[in-house]
Write a protein that holds these residues in place. Structure first.
Motif, PDB file in Angstrom:
ATOM      1  N   ASN A  67       0.812  -1.219   0.000  1.00  0.00           N
ATOM      2  CA  ASN A  67       0.000   0.000   0.000  1.00  0.00           C
ATOM      3  C   ASN A  67       0.838   1.259   0.000  1.00  0.00           C
ATOM      4  OD1 ASN A  67      -2.720  -0.316  -0.248  1.00  0.00           O
ATOM      5  ND2 ASN A  67      -2.967  -1.066   1.838  1.00  0.00           N
ATOM      6  N   ASP A  68       1.832   1.292   0.901  1.00  0.00           N
ATOM      7  CA  ASP A  68       2.614   2.520   1.045  1.00  0.00           C
ATOM      8  C   ASP A  68       3.358   2.877  -0.207  1.00  0.00           C
ATOM      9  OD1 ASP A  68       3.524   1.719   4.430  1.00  0.00           O
ATOM     10  OD2 ASP A  68       1.851   2.872   3.591  1.00  0.00           O
ATOM     11  N   ILE A  69       4.038   1.865  -0.764  1.00  0.00           N
ATOM     12  CA  ILE A  69       4.885   2.177  -1.920  1.00  0.00           C
ATOM     13  C   ILE A  69       4.023   2.629  -3.087  1.00  0.00           C
ATOM     14  CG2 ILE A  69       4.977  -0.163  -2.864  1.00  0.00           C
ATOM     15  CD1 ILE A  69       7.873   2.285  -2.688  1.00  0.00           C
ATOM     16  N   LEU A  70       2.828   2.029  -3.211  1.00  0.00           N
ATOM     17  CA  LEU A  70       1.960   2.433  -4.302  1.00  0.00           C
ATOM     18  C   LEU A  70       1.538   3.887  -4.138  1.00  0.00           C
ATOM     19  CD1 LEU A  70      -0.254  -0.734  -4.763  1.00  0.00           C
ATOM     20  CD2 LEU A  70       1.457   0.147  -6.317  1.00  0.00           C
ATOM     21  N   ALA A  71       1.206   4.239  -2.909  1.00  0.00           N
ATOM     22  CA  ALA A  71       0.813   5.626  -2.678  1.00  0.00           C
ATOM     23  C   ALA A  71       1.965   6.558  -3.008  1.00  0.00           C
ATOM     24  CB  ALA A  71       0.362   5.812  -1.235  1.00  0.00           C
ATOM     25  N   ALA A  94       2.416   6.869  -6.720  1.00  0.00           N
ATOM     26  CA  ALA A  94       1.320   7.609  -7.339  1.00  0.00           C
ATOM     27  C   ALA A  94       1.459   9.099  -7.119  1.00  0.00           C
ATOM     28  CB  ALA A  94      -0.014   7.109  -6.798  1.00  0.00           C
ATOM     29  N   THR A  95       1.976   9.485  -5.967  1.00  0.00           N
ATOM     30  CA  THR A  95       2.030  10.917  -5.702  1.00  0.00           C
ATOM     31  C   THR A  95       3.318  11.561  -6.163  1.00  0.00           C
ATOM     32  OG1 THR A  95       2.594  10.205  -3.485  1.00  0.00           O
ATOM     33  CG2 THR A  95       0.414  11.142  -3.800  1.00  0.00           C
ATOM     34  N   ASN A  96       4.416  10.787  -6.230  1.00  0.00           N
ATOM     35  CA  ASN A  96       5.687  11.433  -6.518  1.00  0.00           C
ATOM     36  C   ASN A  96       6.073  11.458  -7.984  1.00  0.00           C
ATOM     37  OD1 ASN A  96       6.041  11.992  -3.919  1.00  0.00           O
ATOM     38  ND2 ASN A  96       7.574  10.416  -3.502  1.00  0.00           N
ATOM     39  N   THR A  97       5.397  10.684  -8.805  1.00  0.00           N
ATOM     40  CA  THR A  97       5.879  10.588 -10.180  1.00  0.00           C
ATOM     41  C   THR A  97       5.491  11.823 -10.973  1.00  0.00           C
ATOM     42  OG1 THR A  97       5.334   8.292  -9.962  1.00  0.00           O
ATOM     43  CG2 THR A  97       6.027   9.020 -12.119  1.00  0.00           C
ATOM     44  N   GLU A  98       6.449  12.264 -11.778  1.00  0.00           N
ATOM     45  CA  GLU A  98       6.182  13.428 -12.620  1.00  0.00           C
ATOM     46  C   GLU A  98       5.343  13.053 -13.809  1.00  0.00           C
ATOM     47  OE1 GLU A  98       9.744  16.617 -12.715  1.00  0.00           O
ATOM     48  OE2 GLU A  98       8.383  16.189 -14.365  1.00  0.00           O
ATOM     49  N   THR A  99       4.388  13.911 -14.123  1.00  0.00           N
ATOM     50  CA  THR A  99       3.486  13.515 -15.196  1.00  0.00           C
ATOM     51  C   THR A  99       3.670  14.306 -16.471  1.00  0.00           C
ATOM     52  OG1 THR A  99       1.896  15.076 -14.379  1.00  0.00           O
ATOM     53  CG2 THR A  99       1.703  12.833 -13.589  1.00  0.00           C
ATOM     54  N   SER A 100       4.769  15.036 -16.562  1.00  0.00           N
ATOM     55  CA  SER A 100       4.870  15.898 -17.743  1.00  0.00           C
ATOM     56  C   SER A 100       5.252  15.113 -18.997  1.00  0.00           C
ATOM     57  CB  SER A 100       5.893  16.996 -17.507  1.00  0.00           C
ATOM     58  OG  SER A 100       7.071  16.409 -17.024  1.00  0.00           O
ATOM     59  N   LYS A 101       5.917  13.962 -18.801  1.00  0.00           N
ATOM     60  CA  LYS A 101       6.314  13.211 -19.990  1.00  0.00           C
ATOM     61  C   LYS A 101       5.585  11.886 -20.041  1.00  0.00           C
ATOM     62  CE  LYS A 101       9.771  15.640 -21.765  1.00  0.00           C
ATOM     63  NZ  LYS A 101      11.152  15.377 -21.417  1.00  0.00           N
ATOM     64  N   ARG A 132      -7.881   3.733  -3.668  1.00  0.00           N
ATOM     65  CA  ARG A 132      -8.679   3.565  -4.878  1.00  0.00           C
ATOM     66  C   ARG A 132      -9.175   4.904  -5.378  1.00  0.00           C
ATOM     67  NH1 ARG A 132      -9.810  -2.081  -4.852  1.00  0.00           N
ATOM     68  NH2 ARG A 132     -10.970  -2.003  -6.772  1.00  0.00           N
ATOM     69  N   VAL A 133      -9.603   5.746  -4.450  1.00  0.00           N
ATOM     70  CA  VAL A 133     -10.079   7.062  -4.884  1.00  0.00           C
ATOM     71  C   VAL A 133      -8.942   7.822  -5.549  1.00  0.00           C
ATOM     72  CG1 VAL A 133     -10.907   9.263  -4.042  1.00  0.00           C
ATOM     73  CG2 VAL A 133     -11.885   7.169  -3.152  1.00  0.00           C
ATOM     74  N   LEU A 134      -7.744   7.700  -4.958  1.00  0.00           N
ATOM     75  CA  LEU A 134      -6.574   8.346  -5.567  1.00  0.00           C
ATOM     76  C   LEU A 134      -6.382   7.853  -6.989  1.00  0.00           C
ATOM     77  CD1 LEU A 134      -4.059  10.087  -5.205  1.00  0.00           C
ATOM     78  CD2 LEU A 134      -2.894   8.109  -4.273  1.00  0.00           C
ATOM     79  N   ALA A 135      -6.513   6.540  -7.165  1.00  0.00           N
ATOM     80  CA  ALA A 135      -6.300   5.967  -8.500  1.00  0.00           C
ATOM     81  C   ALA A 135      -7.305   6.512  -9.499  1.00  0.00           C
ATOM     82  CB  ALA A 135      -6.413   4.444  -8.429  1.00  0.00           C
ATOM     83  N   ILE A 136      -8.570   6.569  -9.092  1.00  0.00           N
ATOM     84  CA  ILE A 136      -9.575   7.042 -10.054  1.00  0.00           C
ATOM     85  C   ILE A 136      -9.369   8.515 -10.353  1.00  0.00           C
ATOM     86  CG2 ILE A 136     -12.019   7.307 -10.424  1.00  0.00           C
ATOM     87  CD1 ILE A 136     -12.471   4.736  -9.582  1.00  0.00           C
ATOM     88  N   ASN A 137      -8.903   9.260  -9.368  1.00  0.00           N
ATOM     89  CA  ASN A 137      -8.628  10.667  -9.663  1.00  0.00           C
ATOM     90  C   ASN A 137      -7.491  10.820 -10.655  1.00  0.00           C
ATOM     91  OD1 ASN A 137     -10.647  11.468  -8.047  1.00  0.00           O
ATOM     92  ND2 ASN A 137      -9.368  11.941  -6.276  1.00  0.00           N
ATOM     93  N   ILE A 138      -6.501   9.955 -10.526  1.00  0.00           N
ATOM     94  CA  ILE A 138      -5.418   9.997 -11.516  1.00  0.00           C
ATOM     95  C   ILE A 138      -5.978   9.743 -12.904  1.00  0.00           C
ATOM     96  CG2 ILE A 138      -3.319   8.864 -12.304  1.00  0.00           C
ATOM     97  CD1 ILE A 138      -2.561   8.339  -9.502  1.00  0.00           C
ATOM     98  N   LEU A 139      -6.864   8.761 -12.998  1.00  0.00           N
ATOM     99  CA  LEU A 139      -7.459   8.477 -14.303  1.00  0.00           C
ATOM    100  C   LEU A 139      -8.260   9.672 -14.797  1.00  0.00           C
ATOM    101  CD1 LEU A 139      -8.677   4.797 -14.014  1.00  0.00           C
ATOM    102  CD2 LEU A 139      -6.788   5.690 -15.328  1.00  0.00           C
ATOM    103  N   GLY A 140      -8.943  10.335 -13.872  1.00  0.00           N
ATOM    104  CA  GLY A 140      -9.701  11.517 -14.281  1.00  0.00           C
ATOM    105  C   GLY A 140      -8.793  12.591 -14.828  1.00  0.00           C
ATOM    106  N   ARG A 141      -7.607  12.735 -14.191  1.00  0.00           N
ATOM    107  CA  ARG A 141      -6.637  13.721 -14.697  1.00  0.00           C
ATOM    108  C   ARG A 141      -6.160  13.325 -16.079  1.00  0.00           C
ATOM    109  NH1 ARG A 141      -3.643  14.015  -9.866  1.00  0.00           N
ATOM    110  NH2 ARG A 141      -1.900  12.970 -10.879  1.00  0.00           N
ATOM    111  N   PHE A 142      -5.978  12.018 -16.272  1.00  0.00           N
ATOM    112  CA  PHE A 142      -5.544  11.546 -17.588  1.00  0.00           C
ATOM    113  C   PHE A 142      -6.539  11.961 -18.654  1.00  0.00           C
ATOM    114  CE2 PHE A 142      -1.975   9.802 -16.146  1.00  0.00           C
ATOM    115  CZ  PHE A 142      -1.743   8.438 -16.178  1.00  0.00           C
ATOM    116  N   LEU A 143      -7.811  11.919 -18.287  1.00  0.00           N
ATOM    117  CA  LEU A 143      -8.830  12.209 -19.281  1.00  0.00           C
ATOM    118  C   LEU A 143      -8.727  13.634 -19.785  1.00  0.00           C
ATOM    119  CD1 LEU A 143     -12.115  10.570 -18.051  1.00  0.00           C
ATOM    120  CD2 LEU A 143     -10.834  10.057 -20.092  1.00  0.00           C
ATOM    121  N   LEU A 144      -8.190  14.509 -18.942  1.00  0.00           N
ATOM    122  CA  LEU A 144      -8.122  15.900 -19.354  1.00  0.00           C
ATOM    123  C   LEU A 144      -6.818  16.216 -20.067  1.00  0.00           C
ATOM    124  CD1 LEU A 144      -9.489  17.311 -16.033  1.00  0.00           C
ATOM    125  CD2 LEU A 144     -10.665  17.238 -18.207  1.00  0.00           C
TER     126      LEU A 144
END
Lengths: 825, 192
Positions: free
Chosen positions: A271-275, A278-285, A309-321
């Motif tokens: 759990n911890d490492i996934l969190a 998910a939060t530390n990776t740069e998304t510009s590339k 899980r909510v974090l994951a779905i929010n990431i997907l939502g960001r992807f959509l934009l």
């Protein structure tokens, strides 16, 4: 013999060819030269020739005569020869040719060669195209190389091991000891391939998976490696756009997904490492997004806590934009996978998803459409439907069929009102009418029949729709049927929902006749139109002569179907005019049934062939006895070949009339109406004259036809008997009626009967007559089971009985094997 | 796993084709079908496509990138990450660039075997082997050196040329021009 030309020369020559024929000529000449060179057994130039051959093979010309030469090259001592030889083997050979087995010895020697590159070549070839025999022979060598300290060889050996496992799964255990130390390597290449090897092992065998989870403590090791990768800062060797070895990170995440699936302990450990990832990776590339995507998939697959899980779905939502189309595509795909489990979270992004429907990219549109259908529910149906209808208008033809079906399904499930439902269907029919699937027409007709109060409105709208354009077949079929049924409402001008239009009878007949004549109408549509015209003869008052004329014209039509109908209707006018109004009465409300088995027949017969011959008259209007008797006479008369008089699916209680008394005891409904087949089954033999009249076969063989009943279970005073019926119209259906009786002195309460059949069968259990089996055999519980046996296999059944008796709960399992052969053959 | 790697140009001519699953007799057709599917795509749509019928239908995806005149197409099944493969294509092209110095289509045409060797260091049996560009280039260089020491594909005649080159002849001045030399007698005041 001059020296063969070099590869470069050949390529240059071929490129100068201006036509395909010229190129072929050059290649044939060169092939001939190569063949004679091979015959001369010239060692020096062999590699050059084979290289040329490979080039020609890539262009598509046959090169099989070079296969043996490849072997000679592999057997040579020079590295150059070996390199080309192995390449040739990989490109020209595959495991279907027996010749490749000759390589086994060479590969074995080369696996033990002193030069690491030669060993590498051998591993590479074995890993690409080794057959199962070769793999079996050489697995030992591969395993040895897996333990070497040379990282170049170790990584190749790992992938080769994966190939071996794929070809010969039994050898998996052999590689197990070697995997113990794999993850302690520093070299990323070895780490990467080791993770691949472990992934393959875990995916193939659940035992391995369990072993790795418990004994090897794989999860903490992987977590540690991943942490190092993220925290290590800049490392120039493995850096790709600022992230440290993203390929390895993605692989580890994938393996974690497999380890964490359905396992609480492992999921908690990661759990911890996934969190963190998910939060530390740069998304510009793109690399950052690739890692995030993999993380999201892993979070959704393991038993993660809800915050994650909510974090994951929010990431997907960001992807959509995101502006990048690839990211959006990937996000839509993953949302589609998760919408079943996390429906509410995905709903939050609904508006973005609906916007994607307007995207220019075909792949994205398709994903968005599927996702939109998954998100439709009772609350958002109106808004979503508006968007989907707009999409249907403007999308490419390949989507229209799927979209139309999806809209129908969604409308059926969540329609807020009947009027809205009908409006939606009209809209679909008019915009995408020709793409609607064939089975939608009967469903629509059934739907329209059931919304009684909307008949006038519906027929009016349909009439207006086909006035302008009658080329879309499904639309015209539905419209023709409705006009036929409700034509009187149309001309009478009564419509509450909308402004009524003034239509005369002649105008209605005009439009139906033009449908009949038009070249665009298919034969089915014409059938609909003709029947509609016929039905109008009872609903219209002043145009009966015109109708008679039309019907008689088609009595000589070339189309056999139309001709038959016209002739029958003609006969109706001439000889049976007194019955016409009864026969052409309004259709009864049809019950929607969605199960397998004989009901299929009932439904389609009732709807696609709205023939005027029905065995039960509809409820509207009183039934004078004379008409009922006339109906019986008709059926007894046998003048007209009756369309199979399968009963419509109306409940027996809703149809009125004396006719029903005569038919009442007979279980003509094949439909699984809730009423179980009572013990009236044996009485199916009366009244005799009716059965004579139904000269087409009766639906069910009765007991008199001789399928013996069996005692399926008899224990502790509870006895269960099976009686059988076979359906003539569908020979793979057997209907079993069970009767449970109780010979003890106390009642059995809460009696539940369950049954299971082997996989090739289908079973349907109807509701029982009650749940109490009275004592002293004073009464029985009856229940109907329908078994579909398409492969005509021997019927076997396992039954489970639960009931309360003498104050304690009883349960029993039994197998029934004594089915008589007539019940399933 | 990766089912196939194809490189072809804008007209559909194959520049490299490597199949990791036995597709008998249909290899050329697969190349043609893939070309049809990929060339129809617009410039600003996403890089993922469903595979054509010959290559496995909708279970397999085509992930492609268009560089100048070449299409690099990887056909993968569902076990590979789509975005990861996109990165892999990028690394592959960058490696080619490093090995060939500003790689262009001609390099791929005339050195097909070298491209195969580079690819073999990256993808083996349909699975990704090595993604570190420097590592790959080091290996390729070492192997090329080994080949060169055996005189490579060119074979016997080149050996003769390289033998001459390696002869240790004493330094012979190339240009001896004896015309027009005014020999100057050095002023040797110091001579006694």
């Amino acid at each position: 013999m001059p020296a063969p030309i070099r590869l470069r020369e050949l390529i240059r020559t071929i490129r100068t060819a201006r036509t395909q024929a010229e190129e072929r000529e050059m290649i044939q000449k060169e092939c001939a030269a190569i063949r004679s060179s091979f015959r001369e057994e010239d060692n020096t130039y062999r590699c050059r020739n084979v290289a040329k051959l490979l080039y020609m093979h890539m262009l598509g010309y046959p090169a099989h005569f070079g296969q043996l030469e490849c072997f000679k090259l592999i057997a040579s001592q020079k590295f150059t020869d070996k390199r080309i030889g192995y390449l040739g083997a990989m490109l020209l050979l595959d495991e279907r040719q027996d010749v490749h087995l000759l390589m086994t010895n060479c590969i074995k020697n080369d696996l033990n060669h002193s030069t690491q590159f030669v060993q590498g070549l051998a591993l590479c070839t074995l890993g690409c195209m080794g057959s199962s025999e070769m793999c079996r022979d050489l697995a030992g060598e591969v395993e040895k190389l897996l333990k070497t300290s040379n990282s170049y060889l170790r990584k190749k050996a790992a992938l080769c091991a994966v190939h071996v496992i794929r070809k010969v799964p039994e050898l998996m255990e052999m590689f197990l000891p070697a995997t113990k130390n794999l993850l302690n390597e520093k070299n990323h290449g070895v780490l990467h391939t080791s993770v691949v090897l472990l992934t393959e092992m875990c995916e193939r065998s659940p035992d391995m998976l369990a072993h790795f989870r418990k004994n090897e403590k794989l999860v903490p090791q992987l977590v540690r490696i991943l942490k190092n990768l993220i925290m290590s800062g800049y490392s120039p060797e493995h850096d790709v756009s600022g992230i440290s070895d993203p390929f390895l990170q993605v692989r580890i995440l994938r393996l974690l997904r497999i380890l964490g699936r359905n396992d609480d302990d492992s999921s908690e450990a990661m759990n911890d490492i996934l969190a963190q990832v998910a939060t530390n990776t740069e998304t510009s590339k793109n690399v950052g997004n690739a890692i995030l995507y993999e993380t999201v998939l892993t979070i959704m697959d393991i038993k993660s806590e809800s915050g994650l899980r909510v974090l994951a779905i929010n990431i997907l939502g960001r992807f959509l934009l995101n502006n990048d189309k690839n990211i959006r595509y990937v996000a839509l795909t993953s949302l589609l996978k998760t919408v079943q489990t996390d429906h509410n979270a995905v709903q939050r992004h609904r508006s973005t998803i609906v916007d994607c429907l307007k995207d220019l990219d075909v792949s994205i549109k398709r994903r968005a459409m599927e996702l939109s259908f998954a998100l439709v529910n009772g609350n958002n149906i109106r808004g979503m439907m508006k968007e989907l209808l707009y999409f249907l208008d403007s999308c490419e033809p390949e989507f229209k069929a799927d979209c139309a079906s999806g809209i129908f399904l969604a409308a059926e499930k969540y329609a807020p009102s009947k009027r809205w439902h009908i409006d939606t269907i009209m809209r679909v029919l008019t915009t995408a009418g020709s793409y609607v699937r064939d089975d939608a027409v009967p469903n629509l007709i059934q739907l329209i029949t059931n919304s009684v109060e909307m008949h006038a409105y519906t027929v009016q709208r349909l009439y207006k729709a086909i006035l302008g354009d009658y080329s879309q077949q499904p639309l015209v079929q539905v419209a023709a049927w409705c006009i036929g049924e409700y034509g009187d409402l149309l001309v009478s001008g009564q419509c509450e929902e909308e402004e009524p239009i003034q239509v005369t009878e002649d105008e209605v007949l005009d439009i139906l006749e033009s449908v009949l004549i038009s070249n665009m109408s298919t034969s089915v549509t014409r059938g609909y139109a003709l029947t509609a015209i016929m039905k109008l003869s009872t609903r219209f008052t002043c145009t009966v002569n015109r109708i008679k004329k039309v019907v008689s014209i088609y009595g000589s039509s070339i189309d056999v179907e139309l001709q038959q109908r016209a002739v029958e209707y003609n006969a109706l006018f001439k000889k049976y005019d007194h019955m016409r109004s009864a026969l052409l009465e309004r259709m009864p409300v049809m019950e929607k049934v969605t199960t397998n088995g004989p009901t299929e027949i009932v439904q389609t017969n009732g709807e696609t062939e709205p023939a005027p011959l029905e065995t039960k008259p509809p409820p509207s209007g009183p039934q004078p006895t004379s008409q009922a008797n006339d109906l019986l006479d008709l059926l007894g008369g046998n003048d007209i070949t009756p369309v199979i008089p399968t009963a419509p699916t109306s409940k027996p209680s809703s149809a009125g009339g004396e006719l029903l008394d005569l038919l009442g005891d007979i279980n003509l409904t094949g439909a699984p109406a809730a009423a179980p087949a009572p013990a009236s089954v044996p009485q199916i033999s009366q009244p005799p004259f009716l059965l004579d009249g139904l000269s087409s076969q009766p639906l069910f063989n009765d007991i008199a036809a001789g399928i013996p009943s069996i005692t399926a279970y008899s224990k502790n005073g509870l006895k269960i008997e099976f009686t059988f019926e076979r359906s003539n119209t569908n020979p793979s259906v057997t209907v079993i009626t069970i009767q449970a009786s109780n010979s003890t002195e106390l009642d059995m309460t809460d009696f539940v009967f369950q049954a299971a059949v082997p996989k090739t069968f289908q079973l349907q259990l109807l509701s029982p007559s009650s749940s109490i089996v009275p004592a002293f055999n004073t009464g029985t519980i009856t229940q109907v089971i329908k078994v579909l046996n398409p492969q005509k296999q021997q019927l076997r059944m396992r039954i489970k009985l639960t009931y309360n008796h003498k104050g304690s709960a009883m349960q029993d399992l039994a197998e029934v094997n004594n089915f008589p052969p007539q019940s399933w053959q | 796993m990766i089912k196939a790697i194809l490189i072809f140009n804008n007209h559909g001519k194959p520049r490299l084709s490597k199949f990791y699953q036995p597709y008998v007799n249909t290899q050329q057709q697969i190349i043609r079908e893939t070309f049809h599917l990929v060339s129809k795509r617009d410039e600003n749509v996403c890089n993922f496509l469903e595979g054509g019928l010959l290559i496995g239908g909708s279970d397999n995806k085509l992930i492609y990138r268009h560089y100048a005149t070449l299409y690099f197409v990887f056909c993968v099944d569902s076990s590979e990450s789509e975005l990861g493969i996109l990165d892999l294509i990028q690394v592959f092209v960058e490696t080619l660039d490093k090995c060939f110095e500003n790689v262009c289509e001609l390099d791929l045409i005339f050195h097909v075997d070298k491209v195969h060797n580079i690819l073999a260091e990256m993808v083996m049996g349909g699975m990704v082997l090595e993604t570190n560009m420097n590592e790959i280039v080091t290996q390729i260089d070492a192997q090329n050196k080994l080949e060169k020491s055996e005189a490579g594909l060119a074979g016997a005649p080149a050996r003769a040329v390289s033998a001459v080159k390696n002869m240790n002849l004493p330094e012979i001045p190339r240009n001896i021009n004896i015309g027009d030399i005014s020999i100057k007698v050095p002023n040797l005041p110091s001579f006694k």
